[in-house]
Design a protein around this motif. Structure first.
Motif, PDB file in Angstrom:
ATOM      1  N   PHE A 259      18.049  30.150 -47.771  1.00 39.99           N
ATOM      2  CA  PHE A 259      16.736  30.198 -48.436  1.00 39.99           C
ATOM      3  C   PHE A 259      15.905  29.011 -47.993  1.00 39.99           C
ATOM      4  CE2 PHE A 259      20.087  28.628 -51.343  1.00 39.99           C
ATOM      5  CZ  PHE A 259      19.752  27.278 -51.349  1.00 39.99           C
ATOM      6  N   LYS A 260      14.619  29.089 -48.348  1.00 41.36           N
ATOM      7  CA  LYS A 260      13.733  27.962 -48.063  1.00 41.36           C
ATOM      8  C   LYS A 260      13.725  27.043 -49.263  1.00 41.36           C
ATOM      9  CE  LYS A 260       9.426  27.544 -46.291  1.00 41.36           C
ATOM     10  NZ  LYS A 260       8.175  27.719 -46.913  1.00 41.36           N
ATOM     11  N   LEU A 261      13.798  25.749 -49.044  1.00 43.90           N
ATOM     12  CA  LEU A 261      13.733  24.823 -50.179  1.00 43.90           C
ATOM     13  C   LEU A 261      12.364  24.922 -50.834  1.00 43.90           C
ATOM     14  CD1 LEU A 261      15.367  21.552 -48.798  1.00 43.90           C
ATOM     15  CD2 LEU A 261      16.379  23.257 -50.319  1.00 43.90           C
ATOM     16  N   THR A 262      12.329  24.772 -52.129  1.00 44.51           N
ATOM     17  CA  THR A 262      11.033  24.747 -52.798  1.00 44.51           C
ATOM     18  C   THR A 262      10.388  23.382 -52.553  1.00 44.51           C
ATOM     19  OG1 THR A 262      11.955  23.848 -54.832  1.00 44.51           O
ATOM     20  CG2 THR A 262      11.859  26.244 -54.658  1.00 44.51           C
ATOM     21  N   GLN A 265      12.018  20.715 -54.547  1.00 49.08           N
ATOM     22  CA  GLN A 265      13.318  20.308 -53.996  1.00 49.08           C
ATOM     23  C   GLN A 265      13.120  19.350 -52.829  1.00 49.08           C
ATOM     24  OE1 GLN A 265      14.847  24.327 -53.336  1.00 49.08           O
ATOM     25  NE2 GLN A 265      16.673  23.832 -54.527  1.00 49.08           N
ATOM     26  N   GLU A 289      14.908  22.183 -64.201  1.00 43.66           N
ATOM     27  CA  GLU A 289      15.152  23.429 -64.867  1.00 43.66           C
ATOM     28  C   GLU A 289      16.502  24.015 -64.449  1.00 43.66           C
ATOM     29  OE1 GLU A 289      14.582  25.424 -67.135  1.00 43.66           O
ATOM     30  OE2 GLU A 289      12.727  24.299 -67.416  1.00 43.66           O
ATOM     31  N   VAL A 290      17.154  24.695 -65.353  1.00 40.39           N
ATOM     32  CA  VAL A 290      18.379  25.385 -64.962  1.00 40.39           C
ATOM     33  C   VAL A 290      18.069  26.370 -63.845  1.00 40.39           C
ATOM     34  CG1 VAL A 290      19.922  25.290 -66.938  1.00 40.39           C
ATOM     35  CG2 VAL A 290      17.943  26.755 -67.041  1.00 40.39           C
ATOM     36  N   GLY A 291      18.910  26.372 -62.843  1.00 37.27           N
ATOM     37  CA  GLY A 291      18.714  27.304 -61.733  1.00 37.27           C
ATOM     38  C   GLY A 291      17.684  26.852 -60.724  1.00 37.27           C
ATOM     39  N   SER A 292      17.190  25.632 -60.870  1.00 39.07           N
ATOM     40  CA  SER A 292      16.138  25.185 -59.963  1.00 39.07           C
ATOM     41  C   SER A 292      16.709  24.689 -58.644  1.00 39.07           C
ATOM     42  CB  SER A 292      15.301  24.093 -60.633  1.00 39.07           C
ATOM     43  OG  SER A 292      16.102  22.978 -60.928  1.00 39.07           O
ATOM     44  N   GLY A 293      18.027  24.599 -58.555  1.00 38.80           N
ATOM     45  CA  GLY A 293      18.630  24.241 -57.274  1.00 38.80           C
ATOM     46  C   GLY A 293      18.827  22.746 -57.073  1.00 38.80           C
ATOM     47  N   LYS A 294      19.443  22.108 -58.038  1.00 29.78           N
ATOM     48  CA  LYS A 294      19.693  20.673 -57.912  1.00 29.78           C
ATOM     49  C   LYS A 294      20.871  20.396 -56.969  1.00 29.78           C
ATOM     50  CE  LYS A 294      20.000  20.248 -62.432  1.00 29.78           C
ATOM     51  NZ  LYS A 294      19.466  21.532 -62.907  1.00 29.78           N
ATOM     52  N   THR A 295      21.837  21.328 -56.973  1.00 28.27           N
ATOM     53  CA  THR A 295      23.052  21.075 -56.205  1.00 28.27           C
ATOM     54  C   THR A 295      22.751  20.837 -54.726  1.00 28.27           C
ATOM     55  OG1 THR A 295      24.064  22.668 -57.697  1.00 28.27           O
ATOM     56  CG2 THR A 295      25.409  21.898 -55.875  1.00 28.27           C
ATOM     57  N   PRO A 492      12.992  28.652 -57.626  1.00 26.55           N
ATOM     58  CA  PRO A 492      12.877  29.331 -56.326  1.00 26.55           C
ATOM     59  C   PRO A 492      12.064  30.617 -56.469  1.00 26.55           C
ATOM     60  CG  PRO A 492      15.125  28.629 -56.677  1.00 26.55           C
ATOM     61  CD  PRO A 492      14.389  28.319 -57.936  1.00 26.55           C
ATOM     62  N   ARG A 495      12.419  34.609 -58.387  1.00 29.56           N
ATOM     63  CA  ARG A 495      13.112  34.662 -59.666  1.00 29.56           C
ATOM     64  C   ARG A 495      12.209  35.355 -60.680  1.00 29.56           C
ATOM     65  NH1 ARG A 495      16.728  30.161 -59.647  1.00 29.56           N
ATOM     66  NH2 ARG A 495      17.958  30.575 -57.794  1.00 29.56           N
ATOM     67  N   ASP A 597      27.247  29.434 -62.100  1.00 28.80           N
ATOM     68  CA  ASP A 597      26.277  30.132 -61.259  1.00 28.80           C
ATOM     69  C   ASP A 597      26.848  31.463 -60.759  1.00 28.80           C
ATOM     70  OD1 ASP A 597      23.969  30.506 -59.710  1.00 28.80           O
ATOM     71  OD2 ASP A 597      24.886  29.534 -57.976  1.00 28.80           O
ATOM     72  N   ARG A 626      19.203  34.484 -61.941  1.00 30.63           N
ATOM     73  CA  ARG A 626      19.428  33.722 -60.718  1.00 30.63           C
ATOM     74  C   ARG A 626      19.389  34.624 -59.498  1.00 30.63           C
ATOM     75  NH1 ARG A 626      22.790  28.723 -61.247  1.00 30.63           N
ATOM     76  NH2 ARG A 626      21.656  27.808 -62.954  1.00 30.63           N
TER      77      ARG A 626
HETATM   78  P1  ADP Z   1      20.953  23.980 -61.037  1.00 34.21           P
HETATM   79  O1  ADP Z   1      19.713  23.216 -60.740  1.00 34.21           O
HETATM   80  O2  ADP Z   1      20.878  24.674 -62.347  1.00 34.21           O
HETATM   81  O3  ADP Z   1      22.190  23.170 -60.854  1.00 34.21           O
HETATM   82  P2  ADP Z   1      21.976  25.391 -58.760  1.00 34.21           P
HETATM   83  O4  ADP Z   1      21.959  24.220 -57.870  1.00 34.21           O
HETATM   84  O5  ADP Z   1      23.280  25.829 -59.305  1.00 34.21           O
HETATM   85  O6  ADP Z   1      20.982  25.154 -59.971  1.00 34.21           O
HETATM   86  O7  ADP Z   1      21.250  26.569 -58.021  1.00 34.21           O
HETATM   87  C1  ADP Z   1      21.139  27.836 -58.600  1.00 34.21           C
HETATM   88  C2  ADP Z   1      21.145  28.931 -57.562  1.00 34.21           C
HETATM   89  O8  ADP Z   1      19.923  28.911 -56.824  1.00 34.21           O
HETATM   90  C3  ADP Z   1      22.235  28.786 -56.532  1.00 34.21           C
HETATM   91  O9  ADP Z   1      22.805  30.054 -56.330  1.00 34.21           O
HETATM   92  C4  ADP Z   1      21.524  28.259 -55.298  1.00 34.21           C
HETATM   93  O10 ADP Z   1      22.155  28.655 -54.125  1.00 34.21           O
HETATM   94  C5  ADP Z   1      20.170  28.908 -55.436  1.00 34.21           C
HETATM   95  N1  ADP Z   1      19.058  28.171 -54.823  1.00 34.21           N
HETATM   96  C6  ADP Z   1      18.904  26.844 -54.751  1.00 34.21           C
HETATM   97  N2  ADP Z   1      17.735  26.535 -54.142  1.00 34.21           N
HETATM   98  C7  ADP Z   1      17.147  27.699 -53.838  1.00 34.21           C
HETATM   99  C8  ADP Z   1      15.907  28.041 -53.197  1.00 34.21           C
HETATM  100  N3  ADP Z   1      15.060  27.116 -52.768  1.00 34.21           N
HETATM  101  N4  ADP Z   1      15.630  29.358 -53.059  1.00 34.21           N
HETATM  102  C9  ADP Z   1      16.478  30.306 -53.486  1.00 34.21           C
HETATM  103  N5  ADP Z   1      17.655  30.054 -54.092  1.00 34.21           N
HETATM  104  C10 ADP Z   1      17.988  28.759 -54.276  1.00 34.21           C
END
Ligand code: ADP
Ligand code: MG
Length: 733
Positions: A259-262, A265, A289-295, A492, A495, A597, A626
């Motif tokens: 995916f493309k980073l937001t 991010q 936010e939950v699901g915002s892609g912190k990992t 992202p 969603r 996740d 998600r």
């Molecule tokens: P959290 O911020 O709640 O820890 P996660 O890091 O678990 O969120 O990411 C949630 C899901 O979103 C994962 O499946 C991840 O691969 C996906 N993800 C992360 N960044 C993006 C993005 N820019 N576009 C689409 N999906 C993304």
């Protein structure tokens, strides 16, 4: 026997081995700890009731004589009752105890007692059910006719016992020392510590309780603020590894993502990389936010550390999350050695360290866990990259813990993922450069202190904390004035917002049909249930009951069960089944709260929704939505009270985690009657909470002032000693 603060609890009257063990479950081993076990709340039995002027719902105490007492069994359900009549000189009320047949042994006709409770009316008059009682004179009561403390308790310990023990322990209260400097005490108009501790347990009245509470909260926050101030000053003068921006590797990673980073991010990653490039330790909170892609943002930071030859420790709050992170990160970096360490697991991802010996011998040695010969030079080890599968075939995945720890201490593992305790206690790093702490709310000050000492390189590692339950901005500023914050607000693209609904009991059947339909389409659902009983802390009972109920409702659907008592292998299997859609519904306790996740899950059902905090509900809701499919969150409250609806409706109307955090603070409010010891945000506060915002800023100012006057606190011996004790405890934790 004289009682001192250091007196072991077992020396108090009526504490045998069993009781001592139960007390130790509450963290109480000596008199001091007992006195610092503060009440959760109080029953107000101050009012002396008069049998001529009673009304239903009135709480208080009645002084009188027992004129009759007997036990019997009800014909229906065979419940054992003890019944008594109490004459207060003006009339008679009835006392009924359920399942306490021994009462008729301790209370006899003619006894003068004080009974306390809430007045009810039944078919033949006024009654108090399960009253507290004691044979005592007014003014000297412990369980009645006063503000009666209710303590955090544990199975097998009664409130009565705890009160009795505390009243003995109070004999030593004068041994407590003032920690707060005299001048500050005066300026802040605080009472004496001894008085505060006495009154927190047995307050004379509301005002006395308020003063005691203020003192204890002040002391706690003041100490916290001094510790924060100390580490802030220490950090400012500390040296961290300067990790340069690894442009090439970073670009490769980013372009390899599916995916493309937001924009958020990217911004957050950029801020972090800039911090890392400095020789001053980063202290940054990544809120999102939950699901915002912190990992993935954390992964970018870890990549940069690794490319510069530094290790990253990623600490997760639960085994499940650690495992999930391990899977994500080892997939992102197929060529980098990534280790997983929790109390149950130890794994190394891809690259296995071998020396010149034949591989088969080597794998044997590693899997049986024996130590390599001492003195073998590190340079003799070759890193042989193996694909994931061949590694598995070789049996090298079963490296013993010690081997993995050894590899870490030799600097052969770049990224170490695990639960907090394990990484903190068990591991020595060769070159730790970055600590990432996921979903914990104390932002890692202590962790960094501990881990610094565990790294062979005496550099202070950079610290990144990540959270989806942000503390409200107003508080962040007062509590962690110097913490840098990056925020990911944007989710992202693609969603779909989650459709949240309150489902009344009449709508249940329809909601279940809806679930079945979605599951037919290949989607999945979480069902979260609250704890039914206080004793069911691991949620075994609640989750199992829910699981059985769901099996009846959905006889043709495979359902998984997740609760706190499962062994970690079992948990892992349950999660793996759900992740791969072998099970379509997952019945779980709050363990699914953070981080989990599973993009294919589109429905989140929350039973007993009103029992959870809004921030927690928001976390649950964030488990779905998600993937690309429309997602739903169903709130099943157990009551239909207007207040509950109002709160849940407020939750539905708000999608932003930050707003929800503010809302939670507002709705639960600092005015929660008689205070609560649970802050939900900052785990190490015992009595104060983040909603004590005025005290927080007041103590912060005082702490700064003291540290400016006397940075080493040489003039404040008691304070200094206490801080040393706290530090020592934190290190032993
Ligand atoms: P959290 O911020 O709640 O820890 P996660 O890091 O678990 O969120 O990411 C949630 C899901 O979103 C994962 O499946 C991840 O691969 C996906 N993800 C992360 N960044 C993006 C993005 N820019 N576009 C689409 N999906 C993304
Ligand atoms: Mg996460």
């Amino acid at each position: 026997m004289a009682i001192h603060l250091a007196t072991p609890i077992s020396q108090l009257t009526r504490v045998g081995a069993v009781t001592a063990k139960r007390l130790s479950k509450l963290g109480i081993a000596n008199v001091r700890e007992l006195l610092q076990h503060y009440p959760l709340r109080y029953e107000d039995y101050t009012k002396i009731l008069d049998s001529r002027h009673l009304e239903s719902g009135l709480a208080g105490s009645m002084v009188g004589t027992i004129t009759a007492i007997a036990k019997r069994e009800t014909s229906h359900k065979h419940m054992k009752l003890s019944e008594a009549e109490l004459d207060d000189g003006y009339g008679i009320i009835k006392l009924i105890w359920f399942n306490q047949p021994f009462i008729t042994e301790t209370l006899k006709e003619g006894d003068r007692i004080i009974a306390a409770g809430t007045i009810e009316r039944d078919f033949n008059g006024w009654v108090i059910k399960n009253p507290a009682y004691e044979k005592a004179t007014l003014g000297q009561t412990l369980h009645t006719a006063r503000l009666v403390p209710i303590y955090p308790a544990t199975y097998g310990l009664t409130q009565k016992q705890l009160r009795f023990l505390v009243s003995q322990a109070l004999a030593a209260v004068a041994e407590f020392w003032e920690i707060i400097p005299e001048a500050i005490k005066k300026q802040a108009k605080l009472i004496d510590k001894i008085e505060a501790i006495r009154a927190i347990h047995l307050p004379e009245n509301q005002a006395g309780w308020q003063r005691a509470l203020r003192y204890l909260k002040f002391e706690e926050l003041f100490l916290t603020q001094i510790l924060t101030e100390q580490s802030r000053r220490a950090l400012q003068s500390a040296t961290a590894p300067a990790i340069p921006f690894q442009e090439q590797a970073t670009k490769e990673l980013v372009s390899s993502l599916p995916f493309k980073l937001t924009t958020d991010q990217r911004k957050a990653a950029w801020q972090i990389l800039k911090d890392l490039s400095q020789a001053r330790p980063m202290n940054r909170l990544l809120q999102g936010e939950v699901g915002s892609g912190k990992t993935v943002v954390a992964a970018i930071a870890a990549l940069n550390a690794s490319e510069s030859g530094f290790q990253t420790a990623l600490m997760a709050p639960t085994e499940i999350l650690a495992l999930q992170h391990y899977q994500t990160i080892s997939q992102l970096f197929p060529d980098k050695p990534v280790a997983l360490l929790t109390s149950k697991h130890s794994r190394l991802s891809t690259r296995v360290i071998l020396n010149g010996a034949k591989r088969s011998e080597e794998s044997q040695r590693l899997s049986t866990g024996s130590q390599p010969e001492a003195g073998r030079p590190l340079a003799d080890f070759d890193s042989v990259p193996l694909s994931r599968d061949s590694a598995q075939d070789d049996g090298l995945q079963t490296l013993s813990r010690n081997d993995i720890k050894k590899a870490i201490s030799e600097g052969k593992v770049d990224i170490i993922i695990g639960t907090h305790a394990i990484i903190q206690n068990d591991v020595i790093f060769k070159k730790l450069g970055l600590i990432v702490i996921d979903e914990q709310h104390r932002f890692g000050v202590e962790q960094r202190k501990q881990l610094k000492d565990k790294s062979v390189v005496r550099l202070v590692p950079h610290l990144l904390s990540m959270t989806a339950t942000p503390i409200p901005r107003s508080l962040a500023l007062t509590v962690y004035g110097d913490l840098d914050i990056s925020t990911i607000r944007e989710l992202p693209v693609g969603r779909v917002p989650i459709d949240t609904k309150i489902i009344e009991s009449s709508g249940r059947a329809q909601a279940y049909r809806f679930m079945a339909d979605k599951i037919k389409l290949g989607q999945q659902a979480f069902v979260v249930c609250p704890l039914i009983e206080d004793s069911d802390v691991l949620g075994v009972k609640s989750a199992t009951a829910e699981f059985e109920k769901l099996q009846k409702i959905f006889p043709n659907i495979k359902i998984g069960l997740l609760h706190g008592k499962l062994k970690s292998k079992e948990k892992e299997a349950v999660m793996a089944d759900f992740r791969t859609n072998q099970t379509a519904i997952l019945a779980a306790t709050a363990v699914v709260e953070v981080g989990v996740d599973v993009p294919n899950a589109s429905i989140m059902v929350i039973e007993g929704a009103e029992r959870f905090g809004l921030a927690q509900l928001h976390q649950f809701r964030g488990r779905v939505g998600r993937g690309e499919q429309a997602s739903f969150c169903f709130l099943f409250p157990t009551t239909s009270s207007a207040q509950v609806k109002h709160r849940l409706q407020a939750f539905i109307n708000t999608r932003d985690g930050f707003e929800i955090a503010e809302l939670d603070l507002k709705l639960r409010g600092p005015g929660q009657i008689y205070g609560t010891t649970q802050s939900g945000f900052v785990e190490n506060l015992k009595i104060a909470s983040l909603s004590d915002s005025e005290l927080i800023s007041e103590t912060k100012n005082f702490a700064k002032m003291i540290m400016d006057q006397d940075p080493l606190l040489a003039r404040f011996r008691e304070l200094k000693k206490e801080l040393q004790n706290i530090n020592r405890e934190l290190h032993l934790e």
